[in-house]
Design a protein around this motif. Structure first.
Motif, PDB file in Angstrom:
ATOM      1  N   GLY A 155       0.818  -1.222   0.000  1.00 54.61           N
ATOM      2  CA  GLY A 155       0.000   0.000   0.000  1.00 54.61           C
ATOM      3  C   GLY A 155       0.840   1.255   0.000  1.00 54.61           C
ATOM      4  N   ARG A 156       1.910   1.269   0.808  1.00 52.86           N
ATOM      5  CA  ARG A 156       2.806   2.438   0.871  1.00 52.86           C
ATOM      6  C   ARG A 156       3.539   2.634  -0.457  1.00 52.86           C
ATOM      7  NH1 ARG A 156       3.311   6.429   4.459  1.00 52.86           N
ATOM      8  NH2 ARG A 156       5.584   6.266   4.512  1.00 52.86           N
ATOM      9  N   CYS A 157       3.890   1.551  -1.125  1.00 51.49           N
ATOM     10  CA  CYS A 157       4.585   1.650  -2.419  1.00 51.49           C
ATOM     11  C   CYS A 157       3.666   2.273  -3.471  1.00 51.49           C
ATOM     12  CB  CYS A 157       5.043   0.268  -2.865  1.00 51.49           C
ATOM     13  SG  CYS A 157       5.961   0.299  -4.416  1.00 51.49           S
ATOM     14  N   VAL A 158       2.412   1.778  -3.550  1.00 51.37           N
ATOM     15  CA  VAL A 158       1.438   2.322  -4.526  1.00 51.37           C
ATOM     16  C   VAL A 158       1.122   3.780  -4.189  1.00 51.37           C
ATOM     17  CG1 VAL A 158      -0.886   2.079  -5.499  1.00 51.37           C
ATOM     18  CG2 VAL A 158       0.463   0.042  -4.984  1.00 51.37           C
ATOM     19  N   MET A 159       0.980   4.083  -2.876  1.00 48.62           N
ATOM     20  CA  MET A 159       0.697   5.464  -2.469  1.00 48.62           C
ATOM     21  C   MET A 159       1.870   6.382  -2.824  1.00 48.62           C
ATOM     22  SD  MET A 159      -1.498   7.544  -1.349  1.00 48.62           S
ATOM     23  CE  MET A 159      -2.809   6.675  -0.497  1.00 48.62           C
ATOM     24  N   GLY A 160       3.091   5.888  -2.656  1.00 50.77           N
ATOM     25  CA  GLY A 160       4.278   6.655  -3.049  1.00 50.77           C
ATOM     26  C   GLY A 160       4.278   6.936  -4.542  1.00 50.77           C
ATOM     27  N   PHE A 161       3.888   5.928  -5.328  1.00 58.69           N
ATOM     28  CA  PHE A 161       3.808   6.078  -6.782  1.00 58.69           C
ATOM     29  C   PHE A 161       2.803   7.170  -7.134  1.00 58.69           C
ATOM     30  CE2 PHE A 161       3.121   4.888 -11.190  1.00 58.69           C
ATOM     31  CZ  PHE A 161       4.364   4.408 -11.575  1.00 58.69           C
ATOM     32  N   TYR A 162       1.654   7.157  -6.438  1.00 57.93           N
ATOM     33  CA  TYR A 162       0.634   8.207  -6.639  1.00 57.93           C
ATOM     34  C   TYR A 162       1.190   9.584  -6.257  1.00 57.93           C
ATOM     35  CZ  TYR A 162      -3.030  11.446  -5.334  1.00 57.93           C
ATOM     36  OH  TYR A 162      -3.774  12.596  -5.204  1.00 57.93           O
ATOM     37  N   CYS A 163       1.813   9.663  -5.081  1.00 59.31           N
ATOM     38  CA  CYS A 163       2.286  10.966  -4.574  1.00 59.31           C
ATOM     39  C   CYS A 163       3.407  11.544  -5.433  1.00 59.31           C
ATOM     40  CB  CYS A 163       2.737  10.843  -3.114  1.00 59.31           C
ATOM     41  SG  CYS A 163       1.356  10.622  -1.975  1.00 59.31           S
ATOM     42  N   GLY A 164       4.224  10.681  -6.037  1.00 53.14           N
ATOM     43  CA  GLY A 164       5.268  11.153  -6.955  1.00 53.14           C
ATOM     44  C   GLY A 164       4.663  11.875  -8.148  1.00 53.14           C
ATOM     45  N   LEU A 165       3.552  11.329  -8.657  1.00 54.93           N
ATOM     46  CA  LEU A 165       2.846  11.967  -9.781  1.00 54.93           C
ATOM     47  C   LEU A 165       2.114  13.224  -9.321  1.00 54.93           C
ATOM     48  CD1 LEU A 165       1.391   8.717 -11.386  1.00 54.93           C
ATOM     49  CD2 LEU A 165       3.123  10.190 -12.413  1.00 54.93           C
ATOM     50  N   SER A 166       1.411  13.103  -8.194  1.00 53.60           N
ATOM     51  CA  SER A 166       0.602  14.213  -7.688  1.00 53.60           C
ATOM     52  C   SER A 166       1.467  15.416  -7.313  1.00 53.60           C
ATOM     53  CB  SER A 166      -0.189  13.732  -6.465  1.00 53.60           C
ATOM     54  OG  SER A 166      -0.907  14.783  -5.903  1.00 53.60           O
ATOM     55  N   SER A 167       2.623  15.170  -6.683  1.00 52.34           N
ATOM     56  CA  SER A 167       3.475  16.285  -6.243  1.00 52.34           C
ATOM     57  C   SER A 167       4.115  17.018  -7.415  1.00 52.34           C
ATOM     58  CB  SER A 167       4.550  15.796  -5.268  1.00 52.34           C
ATOM     59  OG  SER A 167       5.411  14.865  -5.898  1.00 52.34           O
ATOM     60  N   GLY A 168       4.023  16.456  -8.631  1.00 53.19           N
ATOM     61  CA  GLY A 168       4.454  17.168  -9.837  1.00 53.19           C
ATOM     62  C   GLY A 168       3.291  17.821 -10.567  1.00 53.19           C
ATOM     63  N   LEU A 169       2.179  17.083 -10.669  1.00 58.50           N
ATOM     64  CA  LEU A 169       1.016  17.574 -11.425  1.00 58.50           C
ATOM     65  C   LEU A 169       0.345  18.769 -10.750  1.00 58.50           C
ATOM     66  CD1 LEU A 169      -0.595  14.147 -12.436  1.00 58.50           C
ATOM     67  CD2 LEU A 169       0.445  15.801 -14.000  1.00 58.50           C
ATOM     68  N   VAL A 170       0.267  18.748  -9.413  1.00 55.72           N
ATOM     69  CA  VAL A 170      -0.423  19.831  -8.688  1.00 55.72           C
ATOM     70  C   VAL A 170       0.289  21.183  -8.886  1.00 55.72           C
ATOM     71  CG1 VAL A 170      -1.133  20.683  -6.410  1.00 55.72           C
ATOM     72  CG2 VAL A 170      -1.555  18.299  -7.030  1.00 55.72           C
ATOM     73  N   PRO A 171       1.626  21.287  -8.590  1.00 49.27           N
ATOM     74  CA  PRO A 171       2.291  22.581  -8.831  1.00 49.27           C
ATOM     75  C   PRO A 171       2.272  23.001 -10.303  1.00 49.27           C
ATOM     76  CG  PRO A 171       3.668  21.172  -7.444  1.00 49.27           C
ATOM     77  CD  PRO A 171       2.557  20.311  -7.984  1.00 49.27           C
ATOM     78  N   MET A 172       2.311  22.006 -11.216  1.00 51.42           N
ATOM     79  CA  MET A 172       2.280  22.325 -12.643  1.00 51.42           C
ATOM     80  C   MET A 172       0.953  22.999 -13.008  1.00 51.42           C
ATOM     81  SD  MET A 172       2.416  19.763 -15.943  1.00 51.42           S
ATOM     82  CE  MET A 172       3.756  18.751 -15.396  1.00 51.42           C
ATOM     83  N   TYR A 173      -0.141  22.412 -12.571  1.00 51.84           N
ATOM     84  CA  TYR A 173      -1.477  22.941 -12.874  1.00 51.84           C
ATOM     85  C   TYR A 173      -1.681  24.315 -12.223  1.00 51.84           C
ATOM     86  CZ  TYR A 173      -6.633  23.188 -12.994  1.00 51.84           C
ATOM     87  OH  TYR A 173      -7.942  23.586 -13.196  1.00 51.84           O
ATOM     88  N   ILE A 174      -1.351  24.427 -10.938  1.00 53.80           N
ATOM     89  CA  ILE A 174      -1.552  25.707 -10.233  1.00 53.80           C
ATOM     90  C   ILE A 174      -0.673  26.797 -10.835  1.00 53.80           C
ATOM     91  CG2 ILE A 174      -1.301  26.908  -8.010  1.00 53.80           C
ATOM     92  CD1 ILE A 174      -2.113  24.298  -6.638  1.00 53.80           C
ATOM     93  N   GLY A 175       0.580  26.461 -11.154  1.00 54.74           N
ATOM     94  CA  GLY A 175       1.505  27.434 -11.750  1.00 54.74           C
ATOM     95  C   GLY A 175       1.000  27.970 -13.080  1.00 54.74           C
ATOM     96  N   GLU A 176       0.276  27.120 -13.822  1.00 57.08           N
ATOM     97  CA  GLU A 176      -0.206  27.519 -15.147  1.00 57.08           C
ATOM     98  C   GLU A 176      -1.530  28.289 -15.100  1.00 57.08           C
ATOM     99  OE1 GLU A 176       1.994  23.953 -17.684  1.00 57.08           O
ATOM    100  OE2 GLU A 176      -0.189  24.037 -17.673  1.00 57.08           O
ATOM    101  N   ILE A 177      -2.343  28.072 -14.058  1.00 52.93           N
ATOM    102  CA  ILE A 177      -3.647  28.771 -14.018  1.00 52.93           C
ATOM    103  C   ILE A 177      -3.620  30.024 -13.147  1.00 52.93           C
ATOM    104  CG2 ILE A 177      -4.956  26.644 -14.459  1.00 52.93           C
ATOM    105  CD1 ILE A 177      -5.793  26.681 -11.475  1.00 52.93           C
TER     106      ILE A 177
END
Length: 512
Positions: free
Chosen positions: A134-156
């Motif tokens: 569970g921690r491995c899959v959650m880490g995989f999610y958070c690696g994507l999320s911690s990049g996508l969130v600043p990218m989206y906010i920075g652009e809007i």
């Protein structure tokens, strides 16, 4: 300018995006408080520790009671999260460009739900296997999320609020850490019966985010520059900024699109090899190194143990105190970042942390001689966290989006994210061993690193407050030495790529 106002749609979009950051923070902090309870279940499952001595382990030292195989599985439960993040951070650009920023965040929520289900059902099979998976899959999610969130906010985000809205990623992260610490109290969920629910709740924000994201507009920069959908971009701008004349924003995007079309596709390999982006990349990566190698995660992961060593009778509550300060001072950063500037706050933060690391060491070294030194250590820990959240905590996450134009931005965010996660993993795995080797002097090592990062920031990091993406690029071009055989084109307004030879080189780099 009217387009700079905060509209309801913009607020909803930012709130929906940072739910991913809340989940990231919750997953970071949730593993700290219930350590002894989970170790008991690991021991029973592995058959290496009888139940009776384990139940009494709180009255004796942890090192005497815990079996080496339990320690190994526990360390893996903590660190596998970072391994998942390291791997997936390379895919941020691909996922962000595949179907857009909003659909990208929606797609990866499946991972968070799977991770939550694995952990909430941990008692049904082997707890150590279920938690680690569970921690491995959650880490995989958070690696994507911690990049996508600043990218989206920075652009809007409108330029006037870009720093404040960018800092909300960190504010949601530290709020998640605090929430996990409070719920992790023994009388709430951090007990023998409810700990799987405590871990499984890390997937809950994904469900809410999945309901809200379809209501949010796609990034207009993505629509215009990546997809060439001018009308769709115009509609998105109106939704985000209200009724205003979008011609200035569209003109800036048009110029940036022209630059992107001149460039070859900027992959991670091209970004690393190209001299065109080397200075920005160096600054971006050093910012992320300074965030992780400052020692802050040593405090987040092992805060309870550090407070025990400092002589605190109820270390869990002291850890929650750190979480509260974390949140409060990130709010201070949200208020200050567009006034004081990124560079100033980073310098104050790193310099203050350096002094606190030295003070913490003095407090721990002389604790056995003077009992009041425990107050020095604790004050230093609390101040260390305050200085971290003023600048070095929130700023690296959004400054990468500011330092790069649309073309190389996804690759730069992926590389910076991987740097962050790798440093996080190294600290998480090595800190207990470094502490065993250095004893009370462990934070001197971090003090030396912090001093180096402070000097680097002073010498190399430009101020990005109130500048367009073009103007920021121009700052680096102005400071860049001309390589032999290159020719300057004009005064470097930021609308060109700087040199014709560099364009040729970028294209040849991409073909290599």
């Amino acid at each position: 300018m009217e387009s700079g106002k905060l509209t309801g749609t913009l607020t909803l979009a930012v709130f929906s995006a940072v739910l991913g950051s809340l989940q990231f923070g919750y997953s970071l902090g949730v593993i700290n408080a219930p350590q002894k309870v989970i170790e008991q279940h690991y021991g029973r499952s592995l058959g290496v520790l009888p139940e009776e001595p384990l139940l009494q382990s709180e009255n004796s030292t942890e090192k005497q009671e815990v079996h080496p195989s339990v320690v190994m599985y526990w360390s893996l439960s903590v660190s596998i999260f970072s391994i998942g993040g390291m791997v997936s951070s390379f895919l941020v650009g691909f996922i962000g460009d595949l179907r857009g920023r909003v659909k990208g965040m929606l797609m990866v929520n499946v991972l968070a739900v799977i991770a939550g289900l694995l952990m909430v059902t941990a008692k049904m099979w082997k707890p150590h296997v279920m938690v680690i998976a569970g921690r491995c899959v959650m880490g995989f999610y958070c690696g994507l999320s911690s990049g996508l969130v600043p990218m989206y906010i920075g652009e809007i985000a409108p330029m006037a609020y870009r720093g404040a809205l960018g800092t909300l990623h960190q504010l949601a992260t530290v709020t998640g850490i605090l929430l996990s610490q409070v719920l992790g109290l023994e009388f709430l969920l951090g007990n023998d019966y409810y700990w799987p629910l405590l871990l499984g709740l890390s997937g809950a924000p994904a469900v809410l985010q999945s309901l809200l994201l379809p209501l949010c507009p796609e990034s207009p920069r993505y629509l215009y520059i990546k997809r060439g959908m001018v009308e769709e971009a115009k509609k998105s701008l109106h939704r985000l900024k209200g009724e205003y004349d979008p011609s200035a924003d569209l003109e800036e995007m048009r110029r940036e699109k022209e630059e992107v079309e001149k460039e070859a596709q900027v992959s991670i390999a091209v970004l690393v090899r190209s001299s065109l982006y080397r200075q920005q990349l160096f600054v971006a990566l050093m910012m992320h190194f300074s965030q992780q190698l400052s020692g802050i995660n040593a405090i987040f992961y092992y805060s309870t143990a550090i407070f025990e060593k400092a002589g605190v009778t109820q270390p869990v509550y002291a850890t929650i105190g750190v979480g509260v300060l974390n949140t409060v001072f990130t709010m201070v950063s949200v208020a200050l970042v567009d006034r004081a500037g990124r560079r100033t706050l980073t310098l104050i933060g790193l310099g203050g942390m350096c002094i606190c690391a030295v003070s913490m060491t003095v407090g721990l070294v002389y604790l056995s001689v003077y009992s009041w030194m425990s107050y020095v250590s604790m004050s230093a820990i609390f101040l260390f966290v305050c200085f971290f959240e003023i600048g070095p905590g929130p700023i690296p996450w959004f400054i990468v989006a500011e330092l790069f134009s649309q073309g190389p931005r996804p690759a730069a965010l992926a590389l910076a994210g991987c740097t962050n996660w790798t440093s996080n993993f190294i600290i998480g795995m090595t800190f207990p061993y470094i502490e065993a080797l250095c004893g009370s002097y462990v934070f001197i090592l971090f003090a030396v690193l912090l001093f180096g990062f402070t000097v680097f920031t002073y010498l190399r990091m430009p101020e990005t407050k109130g500048k367009t993406f073009e103007e920021i690029a121009a700052v680096f071009k102005k400071g860049k030495k001309q390589t032999p055989g290159t020719r300057k084109t004009g005064t470097g307004t930021g609308t060109g790529t700087g040199t014709s030879t560099e364009l040729e080189q970028l294209k040849s780099d991409s073909q290599a």
